[in-house]
Design a protein around this motif. Structure first.
Motif, PDB file in Angstrom:
ATOM      1  N   SER A  13     -15.480  11.742   5.248  1.00 54.13           N
ATOM      2  CA  SER A  13     -13.887  11.886   4.719  1.00 54.13           C
ATOM      3  C   SER A  13     -13.402  13.132   5.569  1.00 54.13           C
ATOM      4  N   THR A  14     -11.984  13.051   5.870  1.00 57.13           N
ATOM      5  CA  THR A  14     -11.103  13.879   6.567  1.00 57.13           C
ATOM      6  C   THR A  14      -9.584  14.014   5.646  1.00 57.13           C
ATOM      7  N   GLU A  60      -6.557  11.739   1.849  1.00 59.20           N
ATOM      8  CA  GLU A  60      -7.883  11.806   2.070  1.00 59.20           C
ATOM      9  C   GLU A  60      -8.136  10.503   2.694  1.00 59.20           C
ATOM     10  N   VAL A  61      -8.781  10.525   4.186  1.00 56.61           N
ATOM     11  CA  VAL A  61      -9.164   9.322   4.726  1.00 56.61           C
ATOM     12  C   VAL A  61     -10.750   9.154   4.743  1.00 56.61           C
ATOM     13  N   THR A  62     -11.169   8.055   4.208  1.00 58.59           N
ATOM     14  CA  THR A  62     -12.575   8.145   4.049  1.00 58.59           C
ATOM     15  C   THR A  62     -13.280   6.857   4.851  1.00 58.59           C
ATOM     16  N   SER A  89     -10.640   3.862   3.467  1.00 59.28           N
ATOM     17  CA  SER A  89     -10.146   4.179   2.159  1.00 59.28           C
ATOM     18  C   SER A  89      -9.057   5.304   2.463  1.00 59.28           C
ATOM     19  N   VAL A  90      -7.929   5.208   1.891  1.00 52.33           N
ATOM     20  CA  VAL A  90      -6.895   6.012   1.947  1.00 52.33           C
ATOM     21  C   VAL A  90      -6.159   6.286   0.611  1.00 52.33           C
ATOM     22  N   ARG A  91      -6.189   7.793   0.326  1.00 47.79           N
ATOM     23  CA  ARG A  91      -5.957   8.134  -1.107  1.00 47.79           C
ATOM     24  C   ARG A  91      -5.194   9.403  -0.990  1.00 47.79           C
ATOM     25  N   GLY A 135      -2.717   9.927  -6.442  1.00 49.99           N
ATOM     26  CA  GLY A 135      -3.938   8.790  -6.909  1.00 49.99           C
ATOM     27  C   GLY A 135      -3.592   7.608  -6.342  1.00 49.99           C
ATOM     28  N   LYS A 136      -2.403   7.422  -5.575  1.00 48.68           N
ATOM     29  CA  LYS A 136      -2.442   5.865  -5.008  1.00 48.68           C
ATOM     30  C   LYS A 136      -3.348   5.789  -3.717  1.00 48.68           C
ATOM     31  N   SER A 137      -3.928   4.516  -3.539  1.00 49.40           N
ATOM     32  CA  SER A 137      -4.789   4.466  -2.555  1.00 49.40           C
ATOM     33  C   SER A 137      -4.624   3.109  -1.940  1.00 49.40           C
ATOM     34  N   LYS A 138      -5.485   2.900  -0.773  1.00 48.92           N
ATOM     35  CA  LYS A 138      -5.506   1.592  -0.145  1.00 48.92           C
ATOM     36  C   LYS A 138      -6.727   1.416   0.699  1.00 48.92           C
ATOM     37  N   ASP A 139      -7.422   0.350   0.630  1.00 51.47           N
ATOM     38  CA  ASP A 139      -8.747   0.156   1.177  1.00 51.47           C
ATOM     39  C   ASP A 139      -8.573  -0.830   2.130  1.00 51.47           C
ATOM     40  N   VAL A 140      -9.071  -0.936   3.562  1.00 51.29           N
ATOM     41  CA  VAL A 140      -8.964  -1.756   4.526  1.00 51.29           C
ATOM     42  C   VAL A 140     -10.468  -1.760   5.013  1.00 51.29           C
ATOM     43  N   THR A 141     -10.906  -2.994   5.523  1.00 50.03           N
ATOM     44  CA  THR A 141     -12.128  -3.215   5.861  1.00 50.03           C
ATOM     45  C   THR A 141     -11.898  -3.716   7.596  1.00 50.03           C
ATOM     46  N   ILE A 142     -12.218  -2.919   8.348  1.00 54.89           N
ATOM     47  CA  ILE A 142     -12.443  -3.234   9.693  1.00 54.89           C
ATOM     48  C   ILE A 142     -13.580  -3.757  10.320  1.00 54.89           C
ATOM     49  N   SER A 143     -13.639  -4.895  10.801  1.00 51.28           N
ATOM     50  CA  SER A 143     -15.031  -5.643  10.711  1.00 51.28           C
ATOM     51  C   SER A 143     -14.937  -6.077  12.365  1.00 51.28           C
TER      52      SER A 143
END
Length: 545
Positions: A443-444, A493-495, A507-509, A514-522
């Motif tokens: 994370s960063t 936070e970016v994980t 995932s970005v939070r 507490g709002k978050s968003k999940d993305v899959t890079i494939s």
């Protein structure tokens, strides 16, 4: 002679046997395929009886030729015979090394710029056509698939395919695209040195040590790679990997070609570089001479009527060949030093050195590797041309739980390049360091750059340069809904969560809301995949041979 796919479907309609998974070493100069059968790996011979097949495609008056038929007519048809397509795949046309190769006329065929990517221009039965490197590779894969199907009498649909250790995400994806065009489902892409370590582990006898530090050195036709792998009877743990995608046997051939071009020019005042057909004949003779010099101290070759009716007869010694290529041989050791440094391993800690790849048959390379490790003799028990396909085949059998398959092995891989985000703009903020072990979670923290900013644009990059423009963009997305606040106040936070190289869960939070968003890079998301109609036509064209 190849067999049409429709023939296999007819032969297998009443056959309850499931389709076969194979291991494929898709090489720059030669390719190799294996299957696990009868509790053993079988490297499959082609229709000519050879266990490796030239990675060569030709467009002739009789249709598309692949393998030895293509290679055998290269001198007659140089502008329409494609080799080393693997060295073009996943690159930009402006790539410095690609431009250098074009300037030096290392490709007798025409490579043009199409929307920033290299495209190969040929004449196919009187018609001008253009093919991407991925499409050329797919033709080679169709050929390899057909070799296995002819041998097995069954359809082959799945494969583990190998790539150089230093291939980036775009090059790996392009290889997958080629396999899909060829009608193959890629179970997994693995590095060539990793495949060799699997092959070595498969034949490893029980030792007194619980773990062995294995240095795999792979010097092939177009690339040079090294990996440090810790193995026991169950686990294959890749600690570091690296390589040079622009150094291999073809470069040694080029040194010989340039040497003999100068010799011919000095004797006859003729420039062979102006005649593509003469240059191809010389290149074939040089490759043959290089192979002979691996077992003999001197060789002589003669090319009849190479240019303007002139016969060219010459001799070269192994010592002279080594002198011509000494700087390249020394440069080939760079990946070894890099993986040792990356893994904080001293050369004295290496238990075994494993050599694979056709160029490791060159005595001087073997000697330099031995000298680097203070006289330690490398292991040469495996066939260097077949070891990578062997390991890929073992891994395919394990992944598909072959009933007669090998014992399960756990493959622990590493990230070959750093991964990060564009923050602050234009700067590579590294989240995952190169050579980090998988699986991982890193994370960063970032923030807004303007007052009352309500969204962030997250761009994910791969590469080890400090500026994102010099790295490769993998994907981008927007993170909205940030509460208005002075710049720098929101804590975001970016994980990165990764199980394998091919998939990055981002995932970005917003730590405040507490709002978050999940993305899959494939890498499974197609970028350059042609339509299935085009794929079918392509495979039909090859089957005409």
């Amino acid at each position: 002679m190849s067999i049409r796919h429709s023939d296999f479907h007819e032969r297998c309609q009443d056959d309850s046997t499931t389709s076969w998974a194979v291991g494929i070493d898709l090489g720059t100069t030669y390719s190799c395929i294996g299957v696990y059968r009868g509790n053993n790996v079988e490297i499959i011979s082609n229709e000519c009886g050879y266990r490796t097949t030239p990675s060569c495609v030709a467009f002739s008056d009789n249709g598309i030729l692949v393998g030895y038929p293509a290679r055998n007519q290269i001198a007659r048809n140089p502008s329409n015979t494609i080799f080393a397509a693997k060295s073009l795949v996943g690159r930009k046309f402006t790539d410095t090394l690609l431009q250098e190769a074009l300037h030096l006329k290392q490709y007798p065929f025409k490579v043009i710029n199409s929307e920033g990517k290299p495209v190969i221009h040929v004449q196919d039965r009187g018609e001008t056509k253009e093919f991407t490197p991925e499409e050329i590779l797919s033709m080679i894969l169709v050929k390899m698939k057909g070799i296995a199907e002819s041998y097995l009498g069954h359809i082959v649909t799945e494969a583990v395919v190998t790539v150089p250790a230093n291939f980036n995400n775009m090059q790996r994806q392009a290889t997958k695209d080629a396999a899909v065009i060829a009608g193959l489902d890629v179970i997994r892409i693995i590095d060539e040195p990793t495949a060799a370590s699997i092959a070595y582990n498969a034949g490893l006898k029980v030792t007194g040590k619980p773990e062995l530090n294995i240095l795999v050195f792979d010097c092939g036709g177009g690339t040079t790679n090294a990996s440090l792998v810790v193995i026991d009877n169950i686990t294959i743990d890749v600690k570091a990997t690296g390589g040079d995608n622009n150094l291999g046997g073809q470069d040694f051939d080029n040194r010989l070609v340039n040497h003999f071009m100068q010799e011919f020019k000095g004797k006859f005042r003729k420039d062979l570089s102006t005649n593509p057909r003469a240059l191809c004949r010389l290149r074939i003779a040089c490759e043959r001479a290089k192979r002979v010099l691996s077992s003999c101290t001197q060789t002589t070759f003669e090319i009849e009527s190479i240019y303007d009716g002139i016969d060219f007869c010459t001799t070269i010694s192994r010592t002279h060949f080594e002198a011509l290529c000494e700087d390249l041989f020394i440069k080939a050791l760079d990946p070894i030093q890099k993986v040792l440094s990356a893994s904080n391993t001293h050369k004295s800690d290496i238990d075994e050195i494993v050599l694979v790849g056709c160029s490791t048959r060159i005595p001087r390379i073997v000697q330099l590797v031995s000298d680097f490790f203070n006289g330690k003799d490398p292991k040469r028990s495996m066939n260097p041309e077949e070891a990578i396909a062997y390991g890929a085949t073992v891994h395919a059998a394990m992944l598909r739980h072959h009933p007669e398959g090998p014992n399960d092995h756990l493959l622990l891989d590493v990230v070959p390049f750093s991964l990060g985000i564009d923050y602050p703009p234009g700067i590579m903020n590294v989240v995952v360091m190169r050579h980090s072990s998988l699986p991982l979670k890193r994370s960063t923290m970032i923030s807004t750059s303007a007052h009352n900013q309500t969204s962030l644009f997250i761009s994910v990059y791969e590469g080890d340069r400090s500026r994102t423009v010099e790295n490769m963009l993998l994907g981008a997305f927007e993170f909205p809904g940030i509460q208005p606040a002075p710049k720098g106040v929101p804590e975001i936070e970016v994980t990165f969560d990764m199980i394998s190289r091919d998939i990055i869960h981002v995932s970005v939070r917003d730590m405040g809301t507490g709002k978050s968003k999940d993305v899959t890079i494939s890498s499974d998301n197609p970028r350059i995949r042609p339509s299935w109609d085009e794929s079918d036509c392509m495979m039909s064209g090859i089957e005409e041979y």
